[in-house]
Enzyme design. Structure first.
Site, PDB file in Angstrom:
ATOM      1  N   LYS A  13      11.521 -20.706  -0.272  1.00 31.19           N
ATOM      2  CA  LYS A  13      12.865 -21.192   0.086  1.00 31.19           C
ATOM      3  C   LYS A  13      13.725 -21.366  -1.165  1.00 31.19           C
ATOM      4  O   LYS A  13      14.860 -20.889  -1.229  1.00 31.19           O
ATOM      5  CB  LYS A  13      12.781 -22.542   0.824  1.00 31.19           C
ATOM      6  CG  LYS A  13      12.022 -22.483   2.131  1.00 31.19           C
ATOM      7  CD  LYS A  13      12.034 -23.831   2.854  1.00 31.19           C
ATOM      8  CE  LYS A  13      11.325 -24.971   2.154  1.00 31.19           C
ATOM      9  NZ  LYS A  13       9.872 -24.793   1.975  1.00 31.19           N
ATOM     10  N   ARG A  88      14.874 -30.397   8.719  1.00 33.76           N
ATOM     11  CA  ARG A  88      13.439 -30.340   8.926  1.00 33.76           C
ATOM     12  C   ARG A  88      13.022 -30.989  10.242  1.00 33.76           C
ATOM     13  O   ARG A  88      11.832 -31.020  10.567  1.00 33.76           O
ATOM     14  CB  ARG A  88      12.740 -31.084   7.797  1.00 33.76           C
ATOM     15  CG  ARG A  88      12.199 -30.184   6.712  1.00 33.76           C
ATOM     16  CD  ARG A  88      11.612 -31.089   5.655  1.00 33.76           C
ATOM     17  NE  ARG A  88      10.597 -30.479   4.865  1.00 33.76           N
ATOM     18  CZ  ARG A  88      10.854 -29.929   3.667  1.00 33.76           C
ATOM     19  NH1 ARG A  88      12.057 -29.848   3.201  1.00 33.76           N
ATOM     20  NH2 ARG A  88       9.858 -29.442   2.968  1.00 33.76           N
TER      21      ARG A  88
HETATM   22  P1  AP5 Z   1       9.350 -21.872  -3.930  1.00 37.71           P
HETATM   23  O1  AP5 Z   1      10.514 -20.974  -4.013  1.00 37.71           O
HETATM   24  O2  AP5 Z   1       9.343 -23.120  -4.725  1.00 37.71           O
HETATM   25  O3  AP5 Z   1       9.029 -22.194  -2.398  1.00 37.71           O
HETATM   26  P2  AP5 Z   1       9.541 -23.357  -1.474  1.00 37.71           P
HETATM   27  O4  AP5 Z   1       9.501 -22.831  -0.088  1.00 37.71           O
HETATM   28  O5  AP5 Z   1      10.827 -23.880  -2.005  1.00 37.71           O
HETATM   29  O6  AP5 Z   1       8.357 -24.380  -1.675  1.00 37.71           O
HETATM   30  P3  AP5 Z   1       8.393 -25.945  -1.840  1.00 37.71           P
HETATM   31  O7  AP5 Z   1       7.028 -26.317  -2.339  1.00 37.71           O
HETATM   32  O8  AP5 Z   1       9.568 -26.393  -2.623  1.00 37.71           O
HETATM   33  O9  AP5 Z   1       8.565 -26.362  -0.335  1.00 37.71           O
HETATM   34  P4  AP5 Z   1       8.425 -27.716   0.379  1.00 37.71           P
HETATM   35  O10 AP5 Z   1       9.109 -27.479   1.645  1.00 37.71           O
HETATM   36  O11 AP5 Z   1       7.031 -28.194   0.467  1.00 37.71           O
HETATM   37  O12 AP5 Z   1       9.125 -28.735  -0.645  1.00 37.71           O
HETATM   38  P5  AP5 Z   1      10.522 -29.471  -0.686  1.00 37.71           P
HETATM   39  O13 AP5 Z   1      10.866 -29.648  -2.105  1.00 37.71           O
HETATM   40  O14 AP5 Z   1      11.500 -28.818   0.204  1.00 37.71           O
HETATM   41  O15 AP5 Z   1       8.065 -21.023  -4.300  1.00 37.71           O
HETATM   42  C1  AP5 Z   1       6.774 -21.649  -4.392  1.00 37.71           C
HETATM   43  C2  AP5 Z   1       5.978 -20.976  -5.526  1.00 37.71           C
HETATM   44  O16 AP5 Z   1       5.739 -19.615  -5.178  1.00 37.71           O
HETATM   45  C3  AP5 Z   1       6.715 -20.941  -6.872  1.00 37.71           C
HETATM   46  O17 AP5 Z   1       5.779 -21.088  -7.899  1.00 37.71           O
HETATM   47  C4  AP5 Z   1       7.375 -19.560  -6.877  1.00 37.71           C
HETATM   48  O18 AP5 Z   1       7.566 -19.080  -8.182  1.00 37.71           O
HETATM   49  C5  AP5 Z   1       6.358 -18.733  -6.118  1.00 37.71           C
HETATM   50  N1  AP5 Z   1       6.978 -17.640  -5.326  1.00 37.71           N
HETATM   51  C6  AP5 Z   1       8.168 -17.663  -4.670  1.00 37.71           C
HETATM   52  N2  AP5 Z   1       8.381 -16.481  -4.038  1.00 37.71           N
HETATM   53  C7  AP5 Z   1       7.288 -15.716  -4.280  1.00 37.71           C
HETATM   54  C8  AP5 Z   1       6.907 -14.407  -3.899  1.00 37.71           C
HETATM   55  N3  AP5 Z   1       7.695 -13.633  -3.130  1.00 37.71           N
HETATM   56  N4  AP5 Z   1       5.706 -13.926  -4.325  1.00 37.71           N
HETATM   57  C9  AP5 Z   1       4.895 -14.702  -5.114  1.00 37.71           C
HETATM   58  N5  AP5 Z   1       5.199 -15.949  -5.526  1.00 37.71           N
HETATM   59  C10 AP5 Z   1       6.391 -16.465  -5.103  1.00 37.71           C
HETATM   60  O19 AP5 Z   1      10.167 -30.895  -0.051  1.00 37.71           O
HETATM   61  C11 AP5 Z   1       9.289 -31.768  -0.739  1.00 37.71           C
HETATM   62  C12 AP5 Z   1       9.163 -33.078   0.005  1.00 37.71           C
HETATM   63  O20 AP5 Z   1      10.453 -33.704   0.099  1.00 37.71           O
HETATM   64  C13 AP5 Z   1       8.694 -32.980   1.463  1.00 37.71           C
HETATM   65  O21 AP5 Z   1       7.288 -32.949   1.528  1.00 37.71           O
HETATM   66  C14 AP5 Z   1       9.275 -34.268   2.055  1.00 37.71           C
HETATM   67  O22 AP5 Z   1       8.509 -35.368   1.674  1.00 37.71           O
HETATM   68  C15 AP5 Z   1      10.616 -34.370   1.350  1.00 37.71           C
HETATM   69  N6  AP5 Z   1      11.739 -33.723   2.074  1.00 37.71           N
HETATM   70  C16 AP5 Z   1      12.486 -32.645   1.611  1.00 37.71           C
HETATM   71  N7  AP5 Z   1      13.430 -32.324   2.502  1.00 37.71           N
HETATM   72  C17 AP5 Z   1      13.306 -33.192   3.547  1.00 37.71           C
HETATM   73  C18 AP5 Z   1      13.987 -33.338   4.766  1.00 37.71           C
HETATM   74  N8  AP5 Z   1      15.004 -32.513   5.144  1.00 37.71           N
HETATM   75  N9  AP5 Z   1      13.578 -34.312   5.620  1.00 37.71           N
HETATM   76  C19 AP5 Z   1      12.572 -35.146   5.269  1.00 37.71           C
HETATM   77  N10 AP5 Z   1      11.871 -35.068   4.114  1.00 37.71           N
HETATM   78  C20 AP5 Z   1      12.240 -34.087   3.258  1.00 37.71           C
HETATM   79 MG    MG Z   2      11.448 -25.715  -2.775  1.00 37.59          MG
END
Ligand code: AP5
Ligand code: MG
Length: 186
Positions: A13, A88
């Protein structure tokens, strides 16, 4: 142009939302990044969300709506934005619809990045974020699976859902996203 990125942890994402926001010249709003920044700055919201972030549980909707509502009201969002990790929950999706309809205009597209679990675990194992511990990754995945169907249905009913294969290089995935947006850009 209003776009949301939906997808499990590690689906890309953030990687893809950054690119698309640069291409569209609109802000990239990652609620995960915003929460981590608030936590690190020890703001009131930041202090209240620490336990949710470390455990991989969802931050309660009222807190999220306060956080994102404040950001969406800023001047740079008037031409749209690329949202990453929000909504979410169905309640967040409905609140976003209401906010956008009064402030910006309806959402254009909701992109779901589809990536299998094995690949997600491999990707996150190569990263060093505090919530990338195996047990927390499992929790984040479980939470995603519990929440995604109603949100996807919500956008499917509006005719704006796009499922995009998230496997391949970041360039390949981005190409697919661009194809899925053909005819939508305004
Ligand atoms: P990346 O691009 O970082 O993927 P991502 O989908 O953004 O993964 P996240 O770990 O950030 O997702 P998440 O939903 O768990 O976390 P968030 O911060 O939103 O890529 C991941 C890795 O893969 C990187 O190393 C990248 O380089 C690599 N990669 C990317 N594309 C690739 C490809 N094509 N091939 C190979 N490698 C690749 O949320 C974190 C926490 O915040 C949640 O757990 C929750 O507690 C809270 N939170 C956030 N939003 C909300 C909400 N709306 N409501 C309630 N709680 C929330
Ligand atoms: Mg992310």
């Amino acid at each position: 142009m209003g776009i949301v990125f939906i997808g499990p942890p590690g689906s890309g994402k953030g990687t893809q939302a950054v690119r698309l926001s640069q291409h569209l010249d609109v802000p990239h709003l990652s609620t995960g990044d915003m929460l981590r920044a608030a936590r690190d700055e020890h703001t009131e919201i930041g202090n209240s969300v620490h336990d949710f972030l470390v455990s991989g549980r969802l931050v309660p909707d009222p807190v999220m709506l306060e956080l994102i509502g404040g950001r969406l009201k800023e001047a740079d969002c008037v031409g749209g934005c690329v949202l990453d990790g929000f909504p979410r929950t169905l309640a967040q999706a409905e609140a976003l619809d209401e906010f956008l309809s009064t402030h910006v205009g309806p959402l254009d597209v909701a992109i779901v990045l589809v990536v299998d679990e094995e690949e997600l675990v491999t990707r996150l194992a190569g990263r060093q974020r505090a919530d990338d511990q195996p047990d927390v990754i499992r929790r984040r995945l479980k939470v995603y699976k519990q929440q995604v169907d109603p949100i996807a249905e919500h956008y499917e009913e509006k005719g704006i859902l796009r499922n995009v294969d998230g496997i391949g290089t970041p360039d390949e995935v981005y190409q697919r996203i661009q194809v899925s947006l053909q005819g939508v850009e305004r």
